[in-house]
Design a protein around this motif. Structure first.
Motif, PDB file in Angstrom:
ATOM      1  N   PRO A 168      26.207  22.637  33.956  1.00  0.00           N
ATOM      2  CA  PRO A 168      25.893  23.732  34.887  1.00  0.00           C
ATOM      3  C   PRO A 168      25.488  23.250  36.269  1.00  0.00           C
ATOM      4  O   PRO A 168      25.869  23.855  37.283  1.00  0.00           O
ATOM      5  CB  PRO A 168      24.753  24.484  34.187  1.00  0.00           C
ATOM      6  CG  PRO A 168      24.210  23.537  33.179  1.00  0.00           C
ATOM      7  CD  PRO A 168      25.343  22.677  32.757  1.00  0.00           C
ATOM      8  N   PHE A 169      24.739  22.148  36.330  1.00  0.00           N
ATOM      9  CA  PHE A 169      24.307  21.611  37.620  1.00  0.00           C
ATOM     10  C   PHE A 169      25.505  21.024  38.377  1.00  0.00           C
ATOM     11  O   PHE A 169      25.607  21.161  39.598  1.00  0.00           O
ATOM     12  CB  PHE A 169      23.219  20.557  37.400  1.00  0.00           C
ATOM     13  CG  PHE A 169      22.018  21.115  36.695  1.00  0.00           C
ATOM     14  CD1 PHE A 169      21.014  21.757  37.401  1.00  0.00           C
ATOM     15  CD2 PHE A 169      21.907  21.041  35.316  1.00  0.00           C
ATOM     16  CE1 PHE A 169      19.920  22.309  36.752  1.00  0.00           C
ATOM     17  CE2 PHE A 169      20.809  21.581  34.654  1.00  0.00           C
ATOM     18  CZ  PHE A 169      19.814  22.221  35.377  1.00  0.00           C
ATOM     19  N   ASN A 170      26.413  20.398  37.633  1.00  0.00           N
ATOM     20  CA  ASN A 170      27.608  19.827  38.251  1.00  0.00           C
ATOM     21  C   ASN A 170      28.487  20.920  38.852  1.00  0.00           C
ATOM     22  O   ASN A 170      28.998  20.784  39.965  1.00  0.00           O
ATOM     23  CB  ASN A 170      28.413  19.042  37.218  1.00  0.00           C
ATOM     24  CG  ASN A 170      27.690  17.807  36.723  1.00  0.00           C
ATOM     25  OD1 ASN A 170      26.611  17.473  37.182  1.00  0.00           O
ATOM     26  ND2 ASN A 170      28.291  17.129  35.758  1.00  0.00           N
ATOM     27  N   VAL A 171      28.677  22.002  38.091  1.00  0.00           N
ATOM     28  CA  VAL A 171      29.520  23.091  38.583  1.00  0.00           C
ATOM     29  C   VAL A 171      28.887  23.737  39.815  1.00  0.00           C
ATOM     30  O   VAL A 171      29.567  24.016  40.806  1.00  0.00           O
ATOM     31  CB  VAL A 171      29.756  24.139  37.478  1.00  0.00           C
ATOM     32  CG1 VAL A 171      30.476  25.363  38.037  1.00  0.00           C
ATOM     33  CG2 VAL A 171      30.557  23.527  36.327  1.00  0.00           C
ATOM     34  N   ALA A 172      27.576  23.940  39.773  1.00  0.00           N
ATOM     35  CA  ALA A 172      26.896  24.574  40.907  1.00  0.00           C
ATOM     36  C   ALA A 172      27.045  23.734  42.171  1.00  0.00           C
ATOM     37  O   ALA A 172      27.304  24.265  43.260  1.00  0.00           O
ATOM     38  CB  ALA A 172      25.422  24.783  40.577  1.00  0.00           C
ATOM     39  N   ARG A 173      26.893  22.407  42.033  1.00  0.00           N
ATOM     40  CA  ARG A 173      27.028  21.544  43.213  1.00  0.00           C
ATOM     41  C   ARG A 173      28.478  21.484  43.687  1.00  0.00           C
ATOM     42  O   ARG A 173      28.752  21.540  44.890  1.00  0.00           O
ATOM     43  CB  ARG A 173      26.493  20.141  42.897  1.00  0.00           C
ATOM     44  CG  ARG A 173      26.722  19.125  44.012  1.00  0.00           C
ATOM     45  CD  ARG A 173      26.091  19.566  45.335  1.00  0.00           C
ATOM     46  NE  ARG A 173      26.609  18.764  46.439  1.00  0.00           N
ATOM     47  CZ  ARG A 173      26.786  19.225  47.676  1.00  0.00           C
ATOM     48  NH1 ARG A 173      26.470  20.466  47.993  1.00  0.00           N
ATOM     49  NH2 ARG A 173      27.259  18.430  48.605  1.00  0.00           N
ATOM     50  N   ALA A 174      29.446  21.386  42.760  1.00  0.00           N
ATOM     51  CA  ALA A 174      30.856  21.347  43.151  1.00  0.00           C
ATOM     52  C   ALA A 174      31.242  22.629  43.890  1.00  0.00           C
ATOM     53  O   ALA A 174      31.944  22.588  44.916  1.00  0.00           O
ATOM     54  CB  ALA A 174      31.731  21.155  41.917  1.00  0.00           C
ATOM     55  N   TYR A 175      30.787  23.748  43.383  1.00  0.00           N
ATOM     56  CA  TYR A 175      31.067  25.053  44.000  1.00  0.00           C
ATOM     57  C   TYR A 175      30.455  25.125  45.399  1.00  0.00           C
ATOM     58  O   TYR A 175      31.099  25.584  46.349  1.00  0.00           O
ATOM     59  CB  TYR A 175      30.505  26.133  43.082  1.00  0.00           C
ATOM     60  CG  TYR A 175      30.752  27.565  43.479  1.00  0.00           C
ATOM     61  CD1 TYR A 175      32.015  28.136  43.372  1.00  0.00           C
ATOM     62  CD2 TYR A 175      29.697  28.367  43.914  1.00  0.00           C
ATOM     63  CE1 TYR A 175      32.225  29.469  43.707  1.00  0.00           C
ATOM     64  CE2 TYR A 175      29.894  29.695  44.244  1.00  0.00           C
ATOM     65  CZ  TYR A 175      31.163  30.245  44.143  1.00  0.00           C
ATOM     66  OH  TYR A 175      31.372  31.569  44.465  1.00  0.00           O
TER      67      TYR A 175
END
Length: 316
Positions: free
Chosen positions: A283-290
């Motif tokens: 979830p943290f990875n997706v939030a930062r990528a987004y």
């Protein structure tokens, strides 16, 4: 009510390994928990990464004492994250070394990161009462510095942004061995929540250019031999790209964070679902990528409250 973070349910004690990866060089690993490194010089010892608490740091010290009685004089911290730095007091080192960029991130977001990681990782923070406070360096550097442990030369250098803006690597030229921090992982998910996706690949190329014989990665097993080093660098590259590109496609068409989450899962689950801490990082990875795909260049600060808000949005 959102379900708990995956890391909150991970309360199983991990098996510690202590592998020699070069003469007088060791990797302390623990099944996907944060690794530490040990560099034994002529008259003293340098530690790379201090663990989350003095309790965990003492496990590193026990391993050091199994191979040498030389004093621990230096601790090098490759970046600012709480699980890497808050055990530093246990070593009693004369010098605690960080890049200027990492030090500035301690000032900017160190307490928020501690609060956030404390919520996410209850097992790693057992014994947290012994942490005296935020870890600040005694010595900082810009770009690179050299430390001599007697005649043994240790080069500490920033070679590009990746896991954070302050990442440093430690190279021991007499054995051609590198300690990479979380720039390189082995069969463990990269945590990209404070990362720089656009830079990460070039930073991996910069590590590759050293053509090292062994790496102690940030998480996962010690990498001994050029084949193992190459495999881990390329699997790290694949993980980072497979996270960013689906999220960027969703962001480009104005899609939501939840849509980015679904797209990244579709790409990454088949390849990486069995990696250590995969579910925690996702979830943290997706939030930062987004965020990065939408032009937010400077990673937003994670707080305990922001963690929960993001997680609820994804679960909803």
């Amino acid at each position: 009510m959102a379900k708990a973070f995956a890391s909150q349910g991970d309360m199983t004690e991990k098996k510690i390994t202590f592998d020699e990866i070069g003469e007088g060089l060791y990797a302390f690993t623990a099944e996907g928990d944060p690794n530490s490194g040990v560099i034994i010089g002529d008259d003293s010892v340098m530690i790379v990464e201090a663990q989350a608490t003095p309790r965990l740091a003492n496990k590193v010290i026990e391993c050091v004492r199994s191979v040498t009685d030389k004093p621990i004089t230096h601790v090098v911290l490759t970046h600012y994250h709480a699980v890497r730095v808050l055990g530093a007091s246990a070593f009693g080192a004369q010098q605690v070394i960080m890049s200027n960029a990492a030090y500035n991130m301690v000032l900017e977001r160190g307490q928020e990161d501690w609060d956030s990681e404390f919520q996410r990782f209850p097992r790693l923070f057992e014994g947290h009462e012994s942490i005296p406070g935020l870890t600040f360096p005694t010595t900082t550097f810009s770009d690179e510095m050299t430390v001599f442990l007697g005649k043994r030369r240790v080069n500490i250098k920033q070679i590009g942004r990746a896991h954070t803006a302050g990442d440093a690597v430690i190279h021991v030229p007499d054995q051609n061995v590198m300690f990479t921090g979380d720039i390189v992982e082995d069969h463990s998910a990269c945590y990209c929540g404070d990362g720089h996706f656009a830079d990460w690949g070039q930073t991996l190329n910069n590590i590759k250019a050293y053509d090292v014989d062994a790496i102690a990665p940030g998480r996962g097993g010690a990498l001994v031999g050029k084949d193992a080093v190459e495999r881990a660098i390329e699997s790290t590259r694949d993980f980072v790209q497979s996270t960013y590109l689906p999220a960027a496609k969703v962001a480009a068409r104005g899609g939501s964070l939840k849509e980015a989450w679904d797209a990244v899962r579709a790409e990454c689950d088949p390849k990486f679902a069995d990696y250590a801490i995969y579910e925690h990082c996702l979830p943290f990875n997706v939030a930062r990528a987004y965020d990065e795909a939408r032009g937010i260049a400077h990673p937003r600060i994670w707080t305990a409250q922001r963690d929960l808000e993001m997680w609820e949005a994804l679960q909803g």
